[in-house]
Design a protein around this motif. Structure first.
Motif, short mmCIF file in Angstrom:
data_model
loop_
_atom_site.label_atom_id
_atom_site.label_comp_id
_atom_site.label_asym_id
_atom_site.label_seq_id
_atom_site.Cartn_x
_atom_site.Cartn_y
_atom_site.Cartn_z
N THR A 57 54.66 138.19 44.85
CA THR A 57 55.54 138.06 45.99
C THR A 57 56.93 138.54 45.63
O THR A 57 57.49 138.15 44.62
CB THR A 57 55.63 136.59 46.44
N ASN A 58 57.50 139.40 46.46
CA ASN A 58 58.86 139.89 46.24
C ASN A 58 59.85 138.92 46.86
O ASN A 58 59.49 137.95 47.51
CB ASN A 58 59.03 141.28 46.86
N THR A 59 61.14 139.22 46.72
CA THR A 59 62.15 138.34 47.26
C THR A 59 62.13 138.32 48.77
O THR A 59 62.73 137.47 49.40
CB THR A 59 63.55 138.76 46.79
N ASN A 60 61.48 139.28 49.40
CA ASN A 60 61.38 139.26 50.84
C ASN A 60 60.25 138.38 51.33
O ASN A 60 60.05 138.24 52.53
CB ASN A 60 61.17 140.67 51.39
N GLY A 61 59.51 137.78 50.40
CA GLY A 61 58.45 136.89 50.79
C GLY A 61 57.14 137.56 51.05
O GLY A 61 56.14 136.91 51.30
N LEU A 62 57.09 138.88 51.01
CA LEU A 62 55.86 139.60 51.27
C LEU A 62 55.01 139.63 50.01
O LEU A 62 55.49 139.92 48.93
CB LEU A 62 56.16 141.03 51.74
N ILE A 63 53.75 139.36 50.16
CA ILE A 63 52.85 139.26 49.02
C ILE A 63 52.15 140.58 48.78
O ILE A 63 51.69 141.23 49.70
CB ILE A 63 51.82 138.15 49.24
N GLN A 64 52.06 140.98 47.51
CA GLN A 64 51.31 142.16 47.12
C GLN A 64 50.36 141.80 46.01
O GLN A 64 50.70 141.04 45.10
CB GLN A 64 52.23 143.28 46.66
N LEU A 65 49.13 142.32 46.08
CA LEU A 65 48.16 142.06 45.04
C LEU A 65 48.58 142.80 43.78
O LEU A 65 48.81 144.00 43.80
CB LEU A 65 46.78 142.52 45.49
N PHE A 161 66.98 136.25 53.40
CA PHE A 161 65.78 136.10 52.59
C PHE A 161 65.62 137.15 51.48
O PHE A 161 64.75 137.00 50.63
CB PHE A 161 64.54 136.12 53.48
N THR A 162 66.44 138.20 51.51
CA THR A 162 66.31 139.23 50.48
C THR A 162 67.60 139.45 49.71
O THR A 162 67.63 139.32 48.49
CB THR A 162 65.85 140.56 51.10
N LEU A 163 68.68 139.79 50.40
CA LEU A 163 69.92 140.12 49.71
C LEU A 163 70.50 138.93 48.96
O LEU A 163 70.85 139.05 47.78
CB LEU A 163 70.94 140.67 50.71
N ALA A 164 70.62 137.79 49.63
CA ALA A 164 71.26 136.64 48.99
C ALA A 164 70.46 136.15 47.78
O ALA A 164 71.00 136.04 46.68
CB ALA A 164 71.47 135.51 50.01
N PRO A 165 69.15 135.87 47.91
CA PRO A 165 68.41 135.44 46.72
C PRO A 165 68.24 136.56 45.69
O PRO A 165 68.24 136.31 44.49
CB PRO A 165 67.04 135.01 47.28
N GLY A 190 67.83 127.32 47.65
CA GLY A 190 69.23 127.00 47.90
C GLY A 190 70.04 128.21 48.33
O GLY A 190 70.88 128.12 49.23
N ALA A 191 69.77 129.36 47.70
CA ALA A 191 70.50 130.58 48.06
C ALA A 191 70.16 131.02 49.49
O ALA A 191 71.04 131.46 50.25
CB ALA A 191 70.17 131.70 47.07
N ALA A 192 68.89 130.90 49.88
CA ALA A 192 68.48 131.30 51.23
C ALA A 192 69.08 130.37 52.28
O ALA A 192 69.60 130.83 53.31
CB ALA A 192 66.96 131.32 51.34
N VAL A 193 69.02 129.07 52.03
CA VAL A 193 69.58 128.11 52.99
C VAL A 193 71.09 128.29 53.10
O VAL A 193 71.66 128.28 54.21
CB VAL A 193 69.24 126.66 52.56
N ALA A 194 71.76 128.47 51.96
CA ALA A 194 73.21 128.66 51.99
C ALA A 194 73.58 129.93 52.75
O ALA A 194 74.55 129.95 53.52
CB ALA A 194 73.75 128.73 50.56
N ALA A 195 72.80 131.00 52.57
CA ALA A 195 73.08 132.24 53.28
C ALA A 195 72.88 132.07 54.78
O ALA A 195 73.67 132.58 55.58
CB ALA A 195 72.17 133.35 52.75
N ALA A 196 71.83 131.34 55.18
CA ALA A 196 71.58 131.12 56.61
C ALA A 196 72.70 130.30 57.25
O ALA A 196 73.22 130.66 58.31
CB ALA A 196 70.23 130.43 56.80
N ILE A 254 63.15 147.50 55.84
CA ILE A 254 62.30 148.09 56.87
C ILE A 254 61.54 147.00 57.61
O ILE A 254 61.43 147.01 58.85
CB ILE A 254 61.32 149.10 56.25
N PHE A 255 61.00 146.04 56.86
CA PHE A 255 60.25 144.95 57.48
C PHE A 255 61.12 144.17 58.45
O PHE A 255 60.73 143.92 59.60
CB PHE A 255 59.71 144.02 56.39
N TRP A 256 62.30 143.75 58.02
CA TRP A 256 63.15 142.91 58.86
C TRP A 256 63.70 143.67 60.05
O TRP A 256 63.83 143.10 61.15
CB TRP A 256 64.27 142.31 58.04
N ALA A 257 64.04 144.94 59.87
CA ALA A 257 64.52 145.73 61.01
C ALA A 257 63.43 145.90 62.05
O ALA A 257 63.66 145.76 63.26
CB ALA A 257 65.04 147.08 60.52
N SER A 258 62.22 146.21 61.59
CA SER A 258 61.10 146.37 62.52
C SER A 258 60.73 145.05 63.17
O SER A 258 60.44 144.99 64.37
CB SER A 258 59.89 146.97 61.80
#
Length: 276
Positions: A57-65, A161-165, A190-196, A254-258
């Motif tokens: 899983t990357n910092t964007n939360g998307l899972i890759q095998l 979910f990506t830049l801050a963490p 904590g970083a994601a919640v603080a950023a939100a 790309i994911f978040w913009a789309s």
């Protein structure tokens, strides 16, 4: 709300799976050749699917095998909930590989198809989950949201979910060193919640003092600092690790913009009007 989130999430999940196939997945496969060469050394893995395939899983939360074992040998059994990197759930362990015959060509092809299937399935689930959060924000906003405005909301999700963490825990390839998983999970959350919270205050708060407070809230986790491994290094060349981190961040954008555009489009069509 549910129809808009499901439609936007599924389409965004399909899109990002295709993008990952030609961007980050080849880098992971390349990195695994270095990881496999380090037999008997410590390796970091994500959780394991029932068939022996590992997910990452990357910092964007998307899972890759990531892979299904080493040198054609079976992988290791771990809960799927433990999968992840860059501050997402994950873990580090040590193991030594014995000798054994490599898998046949047909088995390798099957592993590739399983990798794609589980990556796509996970991305669909994550896409719908993030879409539900996004559509909920639209509803709380209380004003009409156009597809163009949806892109801005999506980019806000990218920042949260990506830049801050990722500033403290960037995306990592197989074979990278990492700090304790629990500490990374806590810091990432904590970083994601603080950023939100901070971003919401900066955009919607009317008092200037609250806007300044939003900046401070965003900065707090980074002032504390993300957990770092005791050693720096790993089996993968730093050039490849840097390429993966950059590619993962772009894929997340790309994911978040789309997702924002799709969410705004479906919300505009399906949201109840004032006369409903």
């Amino acid at each position: 709300m549910f129809l808009a989130a499901i439609a936007a999430g599924l389409l965004a999940g399909l899109l990002i799976t295709a993008v990952q196939t030609i961007t980050t997945t080849p880098i992971i496969l390349h990195a695994e050749t270095y990881e496999k060469a380090g037999d008997g050394k410590a390796h970091k893995h994500g959780g394991l699917l029932p068939d022996g395939g590992l997910v990452r899983t990357n910092t964007n939360g998307l899972i890759q095998l990531a892979h299904a074992g080493h040198g054609g040998k079976p992988g290791h059994m771990h809960p799927l909930a433990d999968a992840g990197h860059g501050g997402k759930p994950g873990h580090t362990h040590q193991h030594a590989h014995g000798t054994g015959a490599k898998s046949s060509g047909s088995a390798e092809i099957g592993g590739g198809l399983e990798r794609l299937f589980y990556t796509g399935l996970a991305n669909l689930i994550m896409g719908v989950g993030f879409a539900l959060l996004l559509i909920a924000c639209f509803a709380l906003y209380g004003k009409p949201v156009t597809p163009r405005q949806g892109v801005l909301w999506g980019l806000a999700g990218f920042a949260v979910f990506t830049l801050a963490p990722g500033l403290g825990l960037p995306p990592e390839v197989p074979g990278s060193m990492a700090a304790d998983v629990t500490a990374r999970q806590i810091w990432w959350a904590g970083a994601a919640v603080a950023a939100a919270v901070g971003l919401w205050l900066m955009v919607f708060a009317r008092q200037h003092a609250l806007k300044v407070l939003g900046v401070v809230v965003i900065a707090v986790p980074h002032i504390i600092g993300a957990p770092q491994p005791a050693e720096i290094g790993g089996d993968v060349p730093p050039e490849l690790a840097g390429h993966f981190a950059a590619a993962s961040i772009v894929v997340s954008a790309i994911f978040w913009a789309s997702l924002g555009w799709l969410g705004g489009t479906f919300w505009q069509r399906l949201a109840p009007s004032d006369t409903d």
